[in-house]
Scaffold this motif. Structure first.
Motif, PDB file in Angstrom:
ATOM      1  N   CYS A   1       0.849  -1.189   0.000  1.00  0.00           N
ATOM      2  CA  CYS A   1       0.000   0.000   0.000  1.00  0.00           C
ATOM      3  C   CYS A   1       0.888   1.243   0.000  1.00  0.00           C
ATOM      4  O   CYS A   1       2.083   1.157  -0.229  1.00  0.00           O
ATOM      5  CB  CYS A   1      -0.931  -0.019   1.212  1.00  0.00           C
ATOM      6  SG  CYS A   1      -2.138  -1.370   1.194  1.00  0.00           S
ATOM      7  N   GLY A   2       0.302   2.387   0.284  1.00  0.00           N
ATOM      8  CA  GLY A   2       1.060   3.624   0.260  1.00  0.00           C
ATOM      9  C   GLY A   2       0.929   4.392   1.549  1.00  0.00           C
ATOM     10  O   GLY A   2       0.465   3.881   2.575  1.00  0.00           O
TER      11      GLY A   2
ATOM     12  N   LEU B   1      -1.210   4.089   5.500  1.00  0.00           N
ATOM     13  CA  LEU B   1      -0.499   4.199   6.779  1.00  0.00           C
ATOM     14  C   LEU B   1      -1.034   5.373   7.590  1.00  0.00           C
ATOM     15  O   LEU B   1      -1.128   5.295   8.824  1.00  0.00           O
ATOM     16  CB  LEU B   1       0.998   4.369   6.517  1.00  0.00           C
ATOM     17  CG  LEU B   1       1.942   4.192   7.718  1.00  0.00           C
ATOM     18  CD1 LEU B   1       1.727   2.842   8.379  1.00  0.00           C
ATOM     19  CD2 LEU B   1       3.388   4.332   7.277  1.00  0.00           C
ATOM     20  N   VAL B   2      -1.403   6.455   6.926  1.00  0.00           N
ATOM     21  CA  VAL B   2      -1.984   7.604   7.615  1.00  0.00           C
ATOM     22  C   VAL B   2      -3.316   7.220   8.261  1.00  0.00           C
ATOM     23  O   VAL B   2      -3.598   7.576   9.420  1.00  0.00           O
ATOM     24  CB  VAL B   2      -2.156   8.778   6.629  1.00  0.00           C
ATOM     25  CG1 VAL B   2      -3.143   9.804   7.161  1.00  0.00           C
ATOM     26  CG2 VAL B   2      -0.819   9.444   6.355  1.00  0.00           C
ATOM     27  N   LEU B   3      -4.150   6.486   7.537  1.00  0.00           N
ATOM     28  CA  LEU B   3      -5.425   6.046   8.109  1.00  0.00           C
ATOM     29  C   LEU B   3      -5.208   5.124   9.304  1.00  0.00           C
ATOM     30  O   LEU B   3      -5.945   5.197  10.298  1.00  0.00           O
ATOM     31  CB  LEU B   3      -6.254   5.341   7.043  1.00  0.00           C
ATOM     32  CG  LEU B   3      -6.753   6.211   5.887  1.00  0.00           C
ATOM     33  CD1 LEU B   3      -7.489   5.351   4.851  1.00  0.00           C
ATOM     34  CD2 LEU B   3      -7.654   7.318   6.384  1.00  0.00           C
TER      35      LEU B   3
ATOM     36  N   TYR C   1      -4.695  15.592   3.407  1.00  0.00           N
ATOM     37  CA  TYR C   1      -4.045  16.265   2.278  1.00  0.00           C
ATOM     38  C   TYR C   1      -2.549  15.969   2.271  1.00  0.00           C
ATOM     39  O   TYR C   1      -1.946  15.776   1.210  1.00  0.00           O
ATOM     40  CB  TYR C   1      -4.288  17.772   2.356  1.00  0.00           C
ATOM     41  CG  TYR C   1      -3.728  18.538   1.182  1.00  0.00           C
ATOM     42  CD1 TYR C   1      -4.410  18.564  -0.036  1.00  0.00           C
ATOM     43  CD2 TYR C   1      -2.516  19.208   1.268  1.00  0.00           C
ATOM     44  CE1 TYR C   1      -3.896  19.249  -1.126  1.00  0.00           C
ATOM     45  CE2 TYR C   1      -1.992  19.888   0.189  1.00  0.00           C
ATOM     46  CZ  TYR C   1      -2.687  19.911  -1.006  1.00  0.00           C
ATOM     47  OH  TYR C   1      -2.164  20.584  -2.083  1.00  0.00           O
ATOM     48  N   ALA C   2      -1.950  15.931   3.456  1.00  0.00           N
ATOM     49  CA  ALA C   2      -0.521  15.623   3.539  1.00  0.00           C
ATOM     50  C   ALA C   2      -0.232  14.198   3.096  1.00  0.00           C
ATOM     51  O   ALA C   2       0.860  13.903   2.595  1.00  0.00           O
ATOM     52  CB  ALA C   2      -0.016  15.842   4.960  1.00  0.00           C
ATOM     53  N   ALA C   3      -1.184  13.287   3.256  1.00  0.00           N
ATOM     54  CA  ALA C   3      -1.006  11.916   2.756  1.00  0.00           C
ATOM     55  C   ALA C   3      -0.903  11.912   1.239  1.00  0.00           C
ATOM     56  O   ALA C   3      -0.196  11.096   0.652  1.00  0.00           O
ATOM     57  CB  ALA C   3      -2.156  11.034   3.212  1.00  0.00           C
ATOM     58  N   TRP C   4      -1.625  12.823   0.594  1.00  0.00           N
ATOM     59  CA  TRP C   4      -1.556  12.959  -0.862  1.00  0.00           C
ATOM     60  C   TRP C   4      -0.346  13.764  -1.288  1.00  0.00           C
ATOM     61  O   TRP C   4       0.293  13.453  -2.294  1.00  0.00           O
ATOM     62  CB  TRP C   4      -2.845  13.616  -1.357  1.00  0.00           C
ATOM     63  CG  TRP C   4      -2.856  13.912  -2.817  1.00  0.00           C
ATOM     64  CD1 TRP C   4      -2.972  13.012  -3.845  1.00  0.00           C
ATOM     65  CD2 TRP C   4      -2.725  15.192  -3.432  1.00  0.00           C
ATOM     66  NE1 TRP C   4      -2.931  13.663  -5.059  1.00  0.00           N
ATOM     67  CE2 TRP C   4      -2.778  15.003  -4.831  1.00  0.00           C
ATOM     68  CE3 TRP C   4      -2.579  16.491  -2.938  1.00  0.00           C
ATOM     69  CZ2 TRP C   4      -2.685  16.059  -5.730  1.00  0.00           C
ATOM     70  CZ3 TRP C   4      -2.496  17.544  -3.831  1.00  0.00           C
ATOM     71  CH2 TRP C   4      -2.546  17.315  -5.211  1.00  0.00           C
TER      72      TRP C   4
END
Length: 453
Positions: free
Chosen positions: A67-68, A72-74, A343-346
């Motif tokens: 995954c990306g 991991l942020v979630l 947004y920072a995850a993107w």
């Protein structure tokens, strides 16, 4: 661009929330932090085997889930909700990305699958309080600054006689101590070619990690540079002890290295090391922002639940307009922090700003939780203090908020002077105090959005 989460991402969040709700309640968290490692090893293995949490963002060829950063942020948002103590931050957000970015093919093949499976935990050892500087969060990662300096302090590295002579095995007693990190089968190329000595305090999971990624200064004072080294935690000369920390859910340790064999991580190009640390810092900041947003949201939810039932003057505390306004302000901050983290995850380049927003929201939510819980909220035994300590400790480790924002502004050039413009100076006649006639700003919290209490 579709900003909605996929079904797989929603399933990761749902499964993790359900599992942590059963296995990581306040009582379980308090019990886990009092164990020797500072976390529940059984729960960590369960998260690794059922969800692949340690290797969520690692590629499949390295043994990860593939995954990306978004996934991991979630996941970090959910661990933040429950303040679950685990090696996730030190292992998956700090150490593993550095090994993936800098490690040789052999190092990555040897270490990443074990890290992804949860069989190996790791810690990033940065001397002193330079972690946020090393990760390029609050200041530029200047060469050598994050390794403790060259003349004294921090951790120093020197090549063995064999390395100085141009290769070969170290020609000294105990050369077999240089067996490859993470593998007891014997020495490999470059393993044990360096010796480290020095000390670092406040190392996240430094007392319990199996593998240490150590920032050390090489080359003396005049031509020194900072490098990263791999050290087995059970190597001769490694002395570790757990330290008392403000936030028990983030256990920290003191690491002493007494002429310890080490393996250089990747190449010796300091520019590559600084770039890898900065990239790691951006991803870690996004995940930490989500973690703080999750903690802030949970602190708010518990406070709302309490003021709905706690009565004063014959009516629920939450029915008072002043309390509603305070909670509405917290709600707006929490939602803004959650949006910034997503947004920072993107765009990981915005990780520093997202972290500042989330830390500020967590500090506000935790403070209001303590205040609105009344007399019981001021006792150390109450759950509200877990969130209050997390807010204070995270600012000490990765902030403070104003420095995170100032560094982001400097990188963006927001306050850079235009070419050819004269420097800005303050006239000597400018008063140093505010006149009494200057009106002050009114109270915050005039927004229309409210929290139902």
């Amino acid at each position: 661009m579709d900003a909605a989460f996929t079904a797989e991402q929603d399933e990761i969040r749902r499964t993790l929330r359900e599992l942590l709700g059963k296995r990581s309640g306040p009582d379980e968290v308090k019990a886990a932090v009092r164990t020797a490692p500072g976390y529940d090893r059984e729960l960590w293995q369960l998260l690794a085997h059922r969800l692949g949490l340690p290797g969520l963002a690692l590629p499949e060829e390295a043994g990860g889930v593939g995954c990306g950063l978004t996934e991991l942020v979630l996941a970090c948002e959910e661990t933040g909700r429950t303040l679950t103590p685990s090696p996730l931050l030190a292992t998956s957000l700090l150490a593993a990305p550095l090994i993936a970015a800098l490690g040789t093919t052999e190092q990555r093949a040897r270490l990443l699958p074990a890290l992804a499976a949860g069989a190996l935990t790791a810690a990033l050892v940065v001397p002193g309080t330079a972690l946020s500087t090393a990760l390029d969060l609050t200041a530029d990662s200047a060469p050598g600054a994050w390794a403790g300096g060259g003349r004294a302090g921090g951790v120093q590295a020197r090549p063995t006689p064999a390395e100085q002579a141009g290769g070969g095995e170290p020609d000294r007693p105990g050369a077999r101590d240089g067996a490859a990190v993470g593998d007891g089968a014997g020495a490999r190329d470059g393993a044990g070619a360096w010796r480290l000595y020095g000390e670092a305090a406040q190392v996240l999971d430094g007392h319990s990690a199996d593998l240490l990624v150590v920032a050390a200064h090489t080359g003396g004072f005049a031509r020194g540079r900072a490098q990263l080294f791999l050290v087995r935690a059970d190597a001769a000369g490694v002395v570790r002890a757990r330290q008392t920390a403000l936030d028990e859910t983030r256990p920290q340790g003191r690491v002493q290295l007494r002429d310890v064999p080490a393996e250089l991580l990747g190449s010796d190009d300091e520019a590559d090391v600084c770039a890898a640390l900065a990239g790691t810092g951006r991803g870690a900041a996004a995940a930490l922002a989500a973690e703080a947003a999750g903690a802030a949201g949970q602190a708010l939810a518990r406070t709302v639940e309490y003021v709905r039932t706690r009565e004063q003057f014959g009516r629920p505390v939450g029915s008072f307009q002043a309390v509603k306004h305070r909670l509405a302000d917290v709600y707006v901050q929490v939602q803004a922090a959650r949006s910034a983290a997503y947004y920072a995850a993107w765009d990981p380049g915005q990780g520093g700003l997202a972290l500042a927003q989330a830390l500020e929201a967590l500090r506000t939510a935790a403070s209001e939780a303590v205040q609105l819980h009344g007399g019981i909220g001021f006792t150390w035994e109450h759950d509200a203090h877990l969130y209050f300590k997390r807010a204070a400790a995270d600012e000490l480790l990765f902030g403070p908020v104003h420095r995170l924002r100032a560094h982001a502004a400097d990188r963006a050039g927001l306050f850079a002077a235009a070419p050819g413009s004269p420097p800005t100076t303050v006239p000597a006649t400018v008063p140093t105090t505010v006149p009494a006639t200057v009106p002050t700003a009114g109270p915050a919290g005039s927004g229309e959005e409210r929290v139902a209490v």
